[in-house]
Write a protein that holds these residues in place. Structure first.
Motif, PDB file in Angstrom:
ATOM      1  N   PRO A   1       0.743  -0.981  -0.057  1.00  0.00           N
ATOM      2  CA  PRO A   1      -0.271   0.024   0.104  1.00  0.00           C
ATOM      3  C   PRO A   1       0.242   1.463  -0.308  1.00  0.00           C
ATOM      4  O   PRO A   1       2.079   0.940   0.479  1.00  0.00           O
ATOM      5  CB  PRO A   1      -0.712  -0.490   1.243  1.00  0.00           C
ATOM      6  CG  PRO A   1      -0.873  -1.521   1.326  1.00  0.00           C
ATOM      7  CD  PRO A   1       0.571  -2.192   1.364  1.00  0.00           C
ATOM      8  N   SER A   2       0.091   2.666  -0.766  1.00  0.00           N
ATOM      9  CA  SER A   2       1.405   3.053  -0.699  1.00  0.00           C
ATOM     10  C   SER A   2       1.579   4.045   0.371  1.00  0.00           C
ATOM     11  O   SER A   2       2.575   4.557   0.598  1.00  0.00           O
ATOM     12  CB  SER A   2       0.106   4.488  -1.142  1.00  0.00           C
ATOM     13  OG  SER A   2      -1.147   4.509  -0.351  1.00  0.00           O
TER      14      SER A   2
ATOM     15  N   THR B   1       0.122  -0.241  -4.874  1.00  0.00           N
ATOM     16  CA  THR B   1      -1.631  -0.022  -5.017  1.00  0.00           C
ATOM     17  C   THR B   1      -1.560  -0.749  -3.625  1.00  0.00           C
ATOM     18  O   THR B   1      -1.547  -1.712  -2.588  1.00  0.00           O
ATOM     19  CB  THR B   1      -1.622  -1.325  -5.695  1.00  0.00           C
ATOM     20  OG1 THR B   1      -3.071  -1.554  -6.357  1.00  0.00           O
ATOM     21  CG2 THR B   1      -1.057  -2.661  -5.830  1.00  0.00           C
ATOM     22  N   ASN B   2      -3.550  -0.695  -3.057  1.00  0.00           N
ATOM     23  CA  ASN B   2      -3.893  -0.221  -2.105  1.00  0.00           C
ATOM     24  C   ASN B   2      -4.799  -2.334  -2.741  1.00  0.00           C
ATOM     25  O   ASN B   2      -5.210  -3.261  -2.302  1.00  0.00           O
ATOM     26  CB  ASN B   2      -4.660   0.380  -1.415  1.00  0.00           C
ATOM     27  CG  ASN B   2      -4.011   1.718  -1.176  1.00  0.00           C
ATOM     28  OD1 ASN B   2      -2.639   0.586  -0.160  1.00  0.00           O
ATOM     29  ND2 ASN B   2      -4.359   2.128  -1.356  1.00  0.00           N
ATOM     30  N   GLU B   3      -4.458  -2.140  -3.780  1.00  0.00           N
ATOM     31  CA  GLU B   3      -5.677  -3.822  -4.855  1.00  0.00           C
ATOM     32  C   GLU B   3      -4.977  -5.001  -4.211  1.00  0.00           C
ATOM     33  O   GLU B   3      -3.952  -4.939  -4.103  1.00  0.00           O
ATOM     34  CB  GLU B   3      -5.678  -2.737  -6.094  1.00  0.00           C
ATOM     35  CG  GLU B   3      -6.865  -1.294  -6.464  1.00  0.00           C
ATOM     36  CD  GLU B   3      -7.854  -1.199  -5.708  1.00  0.00           C
ATOM     37  OE1 GLU B   3      -8.423  -2.687  -5.622  1.00  0.00           O
ATOM     38  OE2 GLU B   3      -8.017  -0.168  -4.849  1.00  0.00           O
TER      39      GLU B   3
ATOM     40  N   ALA C   1       3.808  -9.609  -0.935  1.00  0.00           N
ATOM     41  CA  ALA C   1       3.055  -8.877  -0.960  1.00  0.00           C
ATOM     42  C   ALA C   1       2.317  -8.441   0.481  1.00  0.00           C
ATOM     43  O   ALA C   1       2.893  -9.236   1.136  1.00  0.00           O
ATOM     44  CB  ALA C   1       1.337  -9.333  -1.586  1.00  0.00           C
ATOM     45  N   LEU C   2       3.088  -6.974   1.115  1.00  0.00           N
ATOM     46  CA  LEU C   2       2.503  -6.517   1.868  1.00  0.00           C
ATOM     47  C   LEU C   2       1.175  -5.929   1.718  1.00  0.00           C
ATOM     48  O   LEU C   2       0.649  -4.954   1.525  1.00  0.00           O
ATOM     49  CB  LEU C   2       3.370  -5.366   2.572  1.00  0.00           C
ATOM     50  CG  LEU C   2       5.143  -5.364   2.839  1.00  0.00           C
ATOM     51  CD1 LEU C   2       5.842  -4.395   3.168  1.00  0.00           C
ATOM     52  CD2 LEU C   2       5.117  -6.268   4.387  1.00  0.00           C
ATOM     53  N   ARG C   3       0.459  -6.225   3.091  1.00  0.00           N
ATOM     54  CA  ARG C   3      -1.109  -6.434   3.182  1.00  0.00           C
ATOM     55  C   ARG C   3      -1.803  -5.956   3.991  1.00  0.00           C
ATOM     56  O   ARG C   3      -1.332  -6.191   4.690  1.00  0.00           O
ATOM     57  CB  ARG C   3      -1.863  -7.359   1.880  1.00  0.00           C
ATOM     58  CG  ARG C   3      -3.253  -6.946   1.510  1.00  0.00           C
ATOM     59  CD  ARG C   3      -3.860  -8.280   0.959  1.00  0.00           C
ATOM     60  NE  ARG C   3      -3.159  -8.270  -0.782  1.00  0.00           N
ATOM     61  CZ  ARG C   3      -3.049  -8.986  -1.580  1.00  0.00           C
ATOM     62  NH1 ARG C   3      -3.848 -10.332  -1.389  1.00  0.00           N
ATOM     63  NH2 ARG C   3      -2.685  -9.078  -2.343  1.00  0.00           N
TER      64      ARG C   3
ATOM     65  N   LEU D   1      -6.622   8.301   2.863  1.00  0.00           N
ATOM     66  CA  LEU D   1      -6.015   8.600   3.730  1.00  0.00           C
ATOM     67  C   LEU D   1      -4.414   9.015   3.896  1.00  0.00           C
ATOM     68  O   LEU D   1      -4.154   9.910   4.250  1.00  0.00           O
ATOM     69  CB  LEU D   1      -5.700   7.569   4.170  1.00  0.00           C
ATOM     70  CG  LEU D   1      -6.860   6.504   4.795  1.00  0.00           C
ATOM     71  CD1 LEU D   1      -6.047   5.041   5.273  1.00  0.00           C
ATOM     72  CD2 LEU D   1      -7.593   7.327   6.021  1.00  0.00           C
ATOM     73  N   THR D   2      -4.078   9.231   2.860  1.00  0.00           N
ATOM     74  CA  THR D   2      -2.828   9.956   2.539  1.00  0.00           C
ATOM     75  C   THR D   2      -3.224  11.686   1.942  1.00  0.00           C
ATOM     76  O   THR D   2      -2.353  12.056   3.224  1.00  0.00           O
ATOM     77  CB  THR D   2      -1.495   9.753   0.994  1.00  0.00           C
ATOM     78  OG1 THR D   2      -1.703   8.259   1.532  1.00  0.00           O
ATOM     79  CG2 THR D   2      -0.436  10.149   1.090  1.00  0.00           C
ATOM     80  N   ALA D   3      -4.385  12.328   1.786  1.00  0.00           N
ATOM     81  CA  ALA D   3      -3.748  13.257   1.678  1.00  0.00           C
ATOM     82  C   ALA D   3      -5.114  13.788   3.030  1.00  0.00           C
ATOM     83  O   ALA D   3      -4.236  14.848   3.772  1.00  0.00           O
ATOM     84  CB  ALA D   3      -5.466  12.957   0.893  1.00  0.00           C
ATOM     85  N   MET D   4      -5.885  12.959   4.115  1.00  0.00           N
ATOM     86  CA  MET D   4      -6.152  13.290   5.026  1.00  0.00           C
ATOM     87  C   MET D   4      -5.132  13.569   5.816  1.00  0.00           C
ATOM     88  O   MET D   4      -4.912  14.789   6.573  1.00  0.00           O
ATOM     89  CB  MET D   4      -6.532  12.321   5.499  1.00  0.00           C
ATOM     90  CG  MET D   4      -7.367  12.469   6.883  1.00  0.00           C
ATOM     91  SD  MET D   4      -8.276  11.259   7.496  1.00  0.00           S
ATOM     92  CE  MET D   4     -10.131  11.224   6.469  1.00  0.00           C
ATOM     93  N   SER D   5      -3.834  12.753   6.021  1.00  0.00           N
ATOM     94  CA  SER D   5      -2.623  13.372   6.714  1.00  0.00           C
ATOM     95  C   SER D   5      -1.835  13.960   5.985  1.00  0.00           C
ATOM     96  O   SER D   5      -1.724  15.203   7.448  1.00  0.00           O
ATOM     97  CB  SER D   5      -1.809  11.540   6.662  1.00  0.00           C
ATOM     98  OG  SER D   5      -0.842  11.797   4.926  1.00  0.00           O
ATOM     99  N   CYS D   6      -2.235  14.785   5.036  1.00  0.00           N
ATOM    100  CA  CYS D   6      -0.944  16.165   5.119  1.00  0.00           C
ATOM    101  C   CYS D   6      -2.259  16.853   5.119  1.00  0.00           C
ATOM    102  O   CYS D   6      -1.553  17.947   5.770  1.00  0.00           O
ATOM    103  CB  CYS D   6      -0.765  15.417   2.841  1.00  0.00           C
ATOM    104  SG  CYS D   6      -0.079  14.236   2.564  1.00  0.00           S
TER     105      CYS D   6
END
Length: 226
Positions: free
Chosen positions: A34-35, A63-65, A77-79, A155-160
């Protein structure tokens, strides 16, 4: 179409058998993550890995997919999931908590909440889209006494946004970043589980074992999750 699918499956099995015979520690390993992990954790880890094992080349797919690992879209995979798919093998590395985060500038101005009761009167960055279905965000959305001027479905945008001072944010701890202070754990948001996984036919491949073991040990000792 049926014959094509069968032949494709035979080709995939043959490819995995050939790869499985490779005991050499060198070669390419395709890692998917994931990102949040690809941006904040893996750059440093993979630099150390390349120093220890220069014979291994890593391709990082962000990817989160869920990728089709049986078709060798990825080797490791890290998932983040409650439980891994039945067709993959690996282990759980971490339980990741959710916390309320804010920028130091915001917290100095409006105070640092230490519990749910302290949230009244604060500005919270709201969740949009599919994020709103998550337990913690749906709970926050129902609370009176919270102001919301910004919403996002990422979520990344939220943290920023939180780091820029837009308000408090509910984030999983893997989204913590410089410019954010953790206020307290929001227990009712539950936990995320981080898994490291591979295809059963690849678990005896030396280079994949090296990468899996290295990443597992780095994640388990990561101070940001202690």
């Amino acid at each position: 179409h049926g014959k094509v699918r069968i032949m494709s499956g035979i080709a995939e099995d043959a490819a995995r058998e050939i790869i499985g015979d490779d005991d050499a520690p060198g070669g390419e390993v395709v890692v998917t993550a994931p990102s949040s992990f690809a941006h904040h954790y893996l750059p440093g880890y993979l630099l150390e890995l390349s120093t220890l094992h220069p014979e291994i080349t890593v391709t990082l797919l962000v990817t989160n997919e869920e990728l089709n690992m049986s078709a060798r879209q990825a080797d490791v995979a890290l998932r983040v999931a409650k439980s891994p798919p039945d067709h993959l093998v690996g282990r759980k590395l971490l339980s990741i908590m959710w916390g309320i985060y804010g920028a130091p500038t915001y917290l100095e101005r409006l105070g640092s909440p230490e519990s749910i009761q302290d949230l009244t009167g604060h500005t919270i960055i709201g969740a949009g889209g599919q994020l709103l279905a998550k337990q913690g965000y749906s709970w926050l959305d129902r609370q009176k006494g919270l102001q919301t001027h910004m919403c996002t479905d990422d979520l990344t945008a939220m943290s920023c946004l939180a780091a820029a001072g837009h308000g408090l944010a509910l984030l999983p701890d893997d989204l913590s970043q410089d410019g954010l202070k953790r206020c307290f754990t929001l227990e009712l948001a539950g936990t995320n589980s981080l898994w490291i996984l591979t295809h059963p036919d690849l678990r005896r491949v030396e280079r994949i074992n090296i990468v899996m073991h290295f990443l597992a040990e780095k994640m388990k000792s990561e101070l940001r999750f202690q």
